[in-house]
Design a protein around this motif. Sequence first.
Motif, PDB file in Angstrom:
ATOM      1  N   ASN A 120      78.411  -1.415  72.481  1.00  0.00           N
ATOM      2  CA  ASN A 120      77.003  -1.725  72.187  1.00  0.00           C
ATOM      3  C   ASN A 120      76.243  -1.766  73.510  1.00  0.00           C
ATOM      4  O   ASN A 120      75.801  -2.828  73.951  1.00  0.00           O
ATOM      5  CB  ASN A 120      76.884  -3.059  71.439  1.00  0.00           C
ATOM      6  CG  ASN A 120      75.474  -3.320  70.942  1.00  0.00           C
ATOM      7  OD1 ASN A 120      74.640  -2.410  70.876  1.00  0.00           O
ATOM      8  ND2 ASN A 120      75.188  -4.576  70.607  1.00  0.00           N
ATOM      9  N   PRO A 121      76.096  -0.613  74.150  1.00  0.00           N
ATOM     10  CA  PRO A 121      75.543  -0.575  75.508  1.00  0.00           C
ATOM     11  C   PRO A 121      74.050  -0.893  75.546  1.00  0.00           C
ATOM     12  O   PRO A 121      73.352  -0.860  74.533  1.00  0.00           O
ATOM     13  CB  PRO A 121      75.813   0.863  75.944  1.00  0.00           C
ATOM     14  CG  PRO A 121      75.816   1.642  74.679  1.00  0.00           C
ATOM     15  CD  PRO A 121      76.432   0.734  73.655  1.00  0.00           C
ATOM     16  N   VAL A 122      73.584  -1.177  76.742  1.00  0.00           N
ATOM     17  CA  VAL A 122      72.166  -1.437  76.994  1.00  0.00           C
ATOM     18  C   VAL A 122      71.568  -0.225  77.686  1.00  0.00           C
ATOM     19  O   VAL A 122      71.978   0.131  78.797  1.00  0.00           O
ATOM     20  CB  VAL A 122      71.987  -2.697  77.865  1.00  0.00           C
ATOM     21  CG1 VAL A 122      70.519  -2.857  78.279  1.00  0.00           C
ATOM     22  CG2 VAL A 122      72.467  -3.930  77.112  1.00  0.00           C
TER      23      VAL A 122
ATOM     24  N   SER B 115      64.998  -3.973  76.218  1.00  0.00           N
ATOM     25  CA  SER B 115      64.763  -4.443  74.850  1.00  0.00           C
ATOM     26  C   SER B 115      66.029  -4.418  73.996  1.00  0.00           C
ATOM     27  O   SER B 115      66.085  -5.061  72.941  1.00  0.00           O
ATOM     28  CB  SER B 115      63.674  -3.602  74.185  1.00  0.00           C
ATOM     29  OG  SER B 115      64.046  -2.233  74.135  1.00  0.00           O
ATOM     30  N   ASP B 116      67.072  -3.707  74.447  1.00  0.00           N
ATOM     31  CA  ASP B 116      68.340  -3.707  73.707  1.00  0.00           C
ATOM     32  C   ASP B 116      69.024  -5.075  73.746  1.00  0.00           C
ATOM     33  O   ASP B 116      69.992  -5.299  73.006  1.00  0.00           O
ATOM     34  CB  ASP B 116      69.295  -2.656  74.292  1.00  0.00           C
ATOM     35  CG  ASP B 116      68.823  -1.240  74.025  1.00  0.00           C
ATOM     36  OD1 ASP B 116      68.004  -1.054  73.107  1.00  0.00           O
ATOM     37  OD2 ASP B 116      69.259  -0.317  74.746  1.00  0.00           O
ATOM     38  N   LEU B 117      68.520  -5.967  74.598  1.00  0.00           N
ATOM     39  CA  LEU B 117      69.091  -7.314  74.684  1.00  0.00           C
ATOM     40  C   LEU B 117      68.430  -8.297  73.734  1.00  0.00           C
ATOM     41  O   LEU B 117      68.850  -9.455  73.657  1.00  0.00           O
ATOM     42  CB  LEU B 117      68.957  -7.840  76.123  1.00  0.00           C
ATOM     43  CG  LEU B 117      69.817  -7.143  77.173  1.00  0.00           C
ATOM     44  CD1 LEU B 117      69.380  -7.565  78.566  1.00  0.00           C
ATOM     45  CD2 LEU B 117      71.295  -7.472  76.965  1.00  0.00           C
TER      46      LEU B 117
ATOM     47  N   THR C 249      76.477  -9.314  72.089  1.00  0.00           N
ATOM     48  CA  THR C 249      76.602 -10.267  73.191  1.00  0.00           C
ATOM     49  C   THR C 249      76.387  -9.534  74.500  1.00  0.00           C
ATOM     50  O   THR C 249      76.307  -8.296  74.559  1.00  0.00           O
ATOM     51  CB  THR C 249      77.991 -10.918  73.211  1.00  0.00           C
ATOM     52  OG1 THR C 249      78.976  -9.883  73.391  1.00  0.00           O
ATOM     53  CG2 THR C 249      78.282 -11.686  71.938  1.00  0.00           C
ATOM     54  N   ALA C 250      76.329 -10.307  75.572  1.00  0.00           N
ATOM     55  CA  ALA C 250      76.251  -9.758  76.930  1.00  0.00           C
ATOM     56  C   ALA C 250      76.553 -10.896  77.893  1.00  0.00           C
ATOM     57  O   ALA C 250      76.639 -12.068  77.498  1.00  0.00           O
ATOM     58  CB  ALA C 250      74.870  -9.154  77.206  1.00  0.00           C
TER      59      ALA C 250
END
Length: 337
Positions: free
Chosen positions: A118-120, A124-126, A174-175
Amino acid sequence: MKEQLVIVPKSSFKDGSRSSLRDLAERAQFTNLARGKFDREDEIREGNFVFRGIEGPDALAIALENTRNVSAGIIFGADVLEEARLQAGEYGFSPSVTKLLPLNAGQCSLNILAPVENPVQKPSDLTDRRIFTSFPHLLDKLLQEWGINARVRRTKGADTRVKEARAENNDLNTAAFEIVGSGETARINCLQIVRNEAFYPNVGVADLSNIQTDLFVTNVQTISASSRAALQMLGSEIESALEQNLFVTFTFHVPASEVRKFEDLGMSGPTISRVLTRDGSELSSLMIAVPAAEEMATNHELARRGVKDPLVSPLMRGKKGRSSEVYKVLPFTNEQP
């Protein structure tokens, strides 16, 4: 002179530490600090200095609060220092911190790490992700800069928390916001290191893309004459011990008629003296100083030019004098003690 407080990361000076800060302290001749013999109060005394060892941004924030009315030296990573400074804002004050001397130690960066599944690709992907970090205040500032709402979770081992969420709940939303050095740990854990996909702004004294440990001073605007003098001395001694200010000298003999062939060597050129030879031949002794990093190349060049058996000195520390970076921040005044 009154003792001057300097706050340092305790772990960097403990017995067994291989920190570059410990090597720097040794070269600057702060031998007690280099040996890491903290007492029960976590303090090491050396000359007129008290080095107080603490760990982490929470303790540093309290130290900043306790020293809010004096000027203290701080040797810490800019990430921990800025996190502590922001945390101190919750206590009702904003510490004034100024970089006194760049040490270029412990260089790394603070980056978002995301599961590769689930890459960034853009900030805004966060949105609405859980982001684990031990730097929650810095992360809040970063998210504000990006205009993103996410769920910040304060924890140590942020990258491990992402790995656990993936393994235990198949949770990829998550990140982590974590220190990145070589990036090897992130790659092993199948985490994307978000670099070019997002802009990382400076936050206070911290450049998130280039975190390093430097020497700082607090409350420089109201610094006392005694603290000014003490921190001038501390900073100039540390500056002279930085790798770029370490030199070696070569001494060698050449025929007096050939000294001009070596005028391009050394900092400003060779120092020349006459050799009183037993056989009456005319020899000159030349001495050149070169940066320690150039010792091997200089020795090779002297051999190429036919010099035999040059002598090399031990490391010497080059003093900057009034051109020191320290005196640009803390110039001399009429109030010097």
